[in-house]
Write a protein that holds these residues in place. Structure first.
Motif, PDB file in Angstrom:
ATOM      1  N   ASP B  64       0.832  -1.211   0.000  1.00  0.00           N
ATOM      2  CA  ASP B  64       0.000   0.000   0.000  1.00  0.00           C
ATOM      3  C   ASP B  64       0.868   1.265   0.000  1.00  0.00           C
ATOM      4  OD1 ASP B  64      -2.169  -1.618   0.073  1.00  0.00           O
ATOM      5  OD2 ASP B  64      -2.992  -0.870   1.967  1.00  0.00           O
ATOM      6  N   LEU B  65       2.051   1.167   0.603  1.00  0.00           N
ATOM      7  CA  LEU B  65       2.943   2.328   0.702  1.00  0.00           C
ATOM      8  C   LEU B  65       3.466   2.774  -0.655  1.00  0.00           C
ATOM      9  CD1 LEU B  65       2.900   1.283   3.653  1.00  0.00           C
ATOM     10  CD2 LEU B  65       5.331   1.730   3.760  1.00  0.00           C
ATOM     11  N   ILE B  66       3.446   1.843  -1.621  1.00  0.00           N
ATOM     12  CA  ILE B  66       3.986   2.190  -2.944  1.00  0.00           C
ATOM     13  C   ILE B  66       2.939   1.994  -4.045  1.00  0.00           C
ATOM     14  CG2 ILE B  66       6.449   1.884  -2.449  1.00  0.00           C
ATOM     15  CD1 ILE B  66       6.103  -1.013  -3.629  1.00  0.00           C
ATOM     16  N   THR B  67       1.672   1.840  -3.638  1.00  0.00           N
ATOM     17  CA  THR B  67       0.602   1.719  -4.625  1.00  0.00           C
ATOM     18  C   THR B  67       0.008   3.108  -4.848  1.00  0.00           C
ATOM     19  OG1 THR B  67       0.140  -0.512  -3.866  1.00  0.00           O
ATOM     20  CG2 THR B  67      -1.582   0.543  -5.162  1.00  0.00           C
ATOM     21  N   LYS B  68       0.018   3.549  -6.109  1.00  0.00           N
ATOM     22  CA  LYS B  68      -0.445   4.912  -6.441  1.00  0.00           C
ATOM     23  C   LYS B  68      -1.764   5.275  -5.765  1.00  0.00           C
ATOM     24  CE  LYS B  68       1.500   5.131 -11.111  1.00  0.00           C
ATOM     25  NZ  LYS B  68       1.124   4.752 -12.479  1.00  0.00           N
ATOM     26  N   ALA B 132       9.179  -4.233  -4.881  1.00  0.00           N
ATOM     27  CA  ALA B 132       7.859  -4.768  -4.545  1.00  0.00           C
ATOM     28  C   ALA B 132       7.932  -6.291  -4.594  1.00  0.00           C
ATOM     29  CB  ALA B 132       6.832  -4.257  -5.547  1.00  0.00           C
ATOM     30  N   CYS B 133       7.180  -6.937  -3.721  1.00  0.00           N
ATOM     31  CA  CYS B 133       7.171  -8.397  -3.650  1.00  0.00           C
ATOM     32  C   CYS B 133       6.261  -8.954  -4.749  1.00  0.00           C
ATOM     33  CB  CYS B 133       6.673  -8.833  -2.278  1.00  0.00           C
ATOM     34  SG  CYS B 133       6.260 -10.564  -2.174  1.00  0.00           S
ATOM     35  N   LYS B 134       6.833  -9.858  -5.562  1.00  0.00           N
ATOM     36  CA  LYS B 134       6.101 -10.411  -6.710  1.00  0.00           C
ATOM     37  C   LYS B 134       4.864 -11.199  -6.261  1.00  0.00           C
ATOM     38  CE  LYS B 134       5.890 -12.102 -11.066  1.00  0.00           C
ATOM     39  NZ  LYS B 134       4.567 -12.692 -10.967  1.00  0.00           N
ATOM     40  N   MET B 135       5.035 -12.044  -5.270  1.00  0.00           N
ATOM     41  CA  MET B 135       3.928 -12.904  -4.856  1.00  0.00           C
ATOM     42  C   MET B 135       2.774 -12.076  -4.290  1.00  0.00           C
ATOM     43  SD  MET B 135       4.016 -16.138  -2.275  1.00  0.00           S
ATOM     44  CE  MET B 135       3.425 -15.302  -0.830  1.00  0.00           C
ATOM     45  N   ALA B 136       3.104 -11.103  -3.445  1.00  0.00           N
ATOM     46  CA  ALA B 136       2.056 -10.261  -2.868  1.00  0.00           C
ATOM     47  C   ALA B 136       1.356  -9.444  -3.959  1.00  0.00           C
ATOM     48  CB  ALA B 136       2.649  -9.340  -1.806  1.00  0.00           C
ATOM     49  N   MET B 137       2.119  -9.024  -4.966  1.00  0.00           N
ATOM     50  CA  MET B 137       1.503  -8.268  -6.068  1.00  0.00           C
ATOM     51  C   MET B 137       0.500  -9.137  -6.816  1.00  0.00           C
ATOM     52  SD  MET B 137       4.456  -5.900  -7.712  1.00  0.00           S
ATOM     53  CE  MET B 137       3.452  -5.330  -9.072  1.00  0.00           C
ATOM     54  N   ASP B 138       0.886 -10.382  -7.078  1.00  0.00           N
ATOM     55  CA  ASP B 138      -0.031 -11.307  -7.759  1.00  0.00           C
ATOM     56  C   ASP B 138      -1.288 -11.503  -6.927  1.00  0.00           C
ATOM     57  OD1 ASP B 138       1.829 -11.520  -9.714  1.00  0.00           O
ATOM     58  OD2 ASP B 138       2.580 -13.502  -9.121  1.00  0.00           O
ATOM     59  N   MET B 139      -1.075 -11.653  -5.619  1.00  0.00           N
ATOM     60  CA  MET B 139      -2.203 -11.891  -4.732  1.00  0.00           C
ATOM     61  C   MET B 139      -3.167 -10.716  -4.691  1.00  0.00           C
ATOM     62  SD  MET B 139      -1.334 -13.314  -1.048  1.00  0.00           S
ATOM     63  CE  MET B 139      -2.301 -11.965  -0.412  1.00  0.00           C
ATOM     64  N   LEU B 140      -2.602  -9.515  -4.670  1.00  0.00           N
ATOM     65  CA  LEU B 140      -3.440  -8.304  -4.591  1.00  0.00           C
ATOM     66  C   LEU B 140      -3.818  -7.803  -5.993  1.00  0.00           C
ATOM     67  CD1 LEU B 140      -1.440  -6.487  -1.754  1.00  0.00           C
ATOM     68  CD2 LEU B 140      -3.643  -7.622  -1.513  1.00  0.00           C
ATOM     69  N   LYS B 141      -3.472  -8.594  -7.007  1.00  0.00           N
ATOM     70  CA  LYS B 141      -3.781  -8.262  -8.406  1.00  0.00           C
ATOM     71  C   LYS B 141      -3.251  -6.877  -8.793  1.00  0.00           C
ATOM     72  CE  LYS B 141      -7.674 -11.342  -9.030  1.00  0.00           C
ATOM     73  NZ  LYS B 141      -7.539 -12.050  -7.724  1.00  0.00           N
ATOM     74  N   THR B 143      -0.195  -4.635 -10.838  1.00  0.00           N
ATOM     75  CA  THR B 143       0.812  -4.698 -11.900  1.00  0.00           C
ATOM     76  C   THR B 143       1.817  -3.567 -11.635  1.00  0.00           C
ATOM     77  OG1 THR B 143      -0.268  -3.123 -13.363  1.00  0.00           O
ATOM     78  CG2 THR B 143      -0.978  -5.430 -13.540  1.00  0.00           C
ATOM     79  N   PRO B 144       3.001  -3.625 -12.253  1.00  0.00           N
ATOM     80  CA  PRO B 144       3.979  -2.547 -12.040  1.00  0.00           C
ATOM     81  C   PRO B 144       3.390  -1.171 -12.332  1.00  0.00           C
ATOM     82  CG  PRO B 144       5.052  -4.385 -13.118  1.00  0.00           C
ATOM     83  CD  PRO B 144       3.577  -4.734 -13.061  1.00  0.00           C
ATOM     84  N   ALA B 145       2.413  -1.090 -13.238  1.00  0.00           N
ATOM     85  CA  ALA B 145       1.801   0.204 -13.562  1.00  0.00           C
ATOM     86  C   ALA B 145       1.004   0.771 -12.396  1.00  0.00           C
ATOM     87  CB  ALA B 145       0.908   0.062 -14.784  1.00  0.00           C
TER      88      ALA B 145
END
Lengths: 105, 172
Positions: B64-68, B132-141, B143-145
């Motif tokens: 969340d700290l780095i999600t726009k 950013a953690c790849k697995m957590a990103m996949d889980m929270l759906k 993308t790098p964008a």
């Protein structure tokens, strides 16, 4: 207490190489301290940062926050890191002859 | 008999003062509340300001700290936070978390503490690596964008092992 020789004179420093007595500071001492930080030449920008820090410290006996330093010198933080590769707290404050900052930001 | 194997000269290597490797710290930010966002960012910034290498690995709610969409809307946890001087039932009432968050932000502004987005900019200026953690990103759906531009990249747990080598690791 460790000591270093700068411009032919001996100075007491702390374990990180910061001057023990800020009153002993001079332009020549700053030049000598720059060598210990791996800074070859002091540019106008270096002096701008050092003089601002010096002025602030002599007035308030504490280091300014990093945001204040950027705002007052007009230099972006990225450039300050380029000028002082060991960081504004360690590199810049050492050259200004003040103690290592103890604040959080 | 002639010596055929070279014996390493221990006495010589011991007399050369070996320089310790430069200090590096690695922070793992796993929480997404405002109060838990600060510790990691403050420490990483303090490290860089002192010439110490720093990297941050954002995982799970730490993303969340780095999600726009989230970075500017982090809140103080008012439920399940025994340190907060209000009863839990009060913290659950709509609007209370927003109010407490506003109060905390006001207090921080008074102390001239940078906001979270400002901290990310300061860290980028200081070349702190932020992953950013790849697995957590996949889980929270995600993308790098979806991430703020200061992020250095996305890492798997295996890649994290390589990147964090030699660093002092702090989990938050």
């Amino acid at each position: 207490m460790p000591a270093i020789t700068l411009a032919g004179k001996q100075f007491d420093v702390d374990e990180n190489g910061f001057l023990q007595d800020p009153a002993q500071w001079s332009d020549e001492v700053a030049l000598g301290l720059a060598q210990t930080e791996g800074i070859e030449k002091l540019t106008d920008e270096h002096w701008k940062v050092v003089r601002y820090l010096r002025e602030y410290y002599m007035k308030f006996h504490v280091a300014p926050s990093i945001r204040m330093l950027c705002k007052q010198t007009g230099l972006p933080l990225k450039q300050i890191y380029q000028l002082f590769p060991s960081g504004p707290a360690k590199g810049a404050c050492k050259l200004a002859g003040m103690p290592k900052p103890t604040g959080c930001v | 008999m002639t010596a055929t194997t070279a014996t390493p000269n221990h006495s010589q290597s011991a007399s050369v003062p070996s320089r310790p490797p430069p200090r590096r710290i690695c922070l793992i930010c796993s929480k997404g509340t405002l109060d838990m966002a600060y510790p990691g960012l403050v420490l990483a910034n303090a490290a860089r300001m002192n010439g110490i290498g720093a990297m941050i690995f954002f995982t799970f709610w730490g993303l969340d700290l780095i999600t726009k969409k989230k970075v500017d809307r982090l809140r103080v946890a008012t439920v399940g936070n025994p340190s907060l001087p209000i009863p839990t039932w009060l913290g659950a009432i709509p609007g209370v978390a927003a109010f407490v968050t506003r109060q905390m932000k006001r207090g921080m502004a008074k102390l001239d503490i940078p906001t979270i987005p400002e901290f990310l900019e300061m860290l980028e200026a200081g070349s702190c690596e932020m992953y950013a953690c790849k697995m957590a990103m996949d889980m929270l759906k995600l993308t790098p964008a979806d991430l703020v531009p200061q992020v250095t990249g996305v890492l798997t747990a295996m890649e994290f092992m390589d990147k964090s080598e030699g660093a002092q690791i702090i989990f938050i």
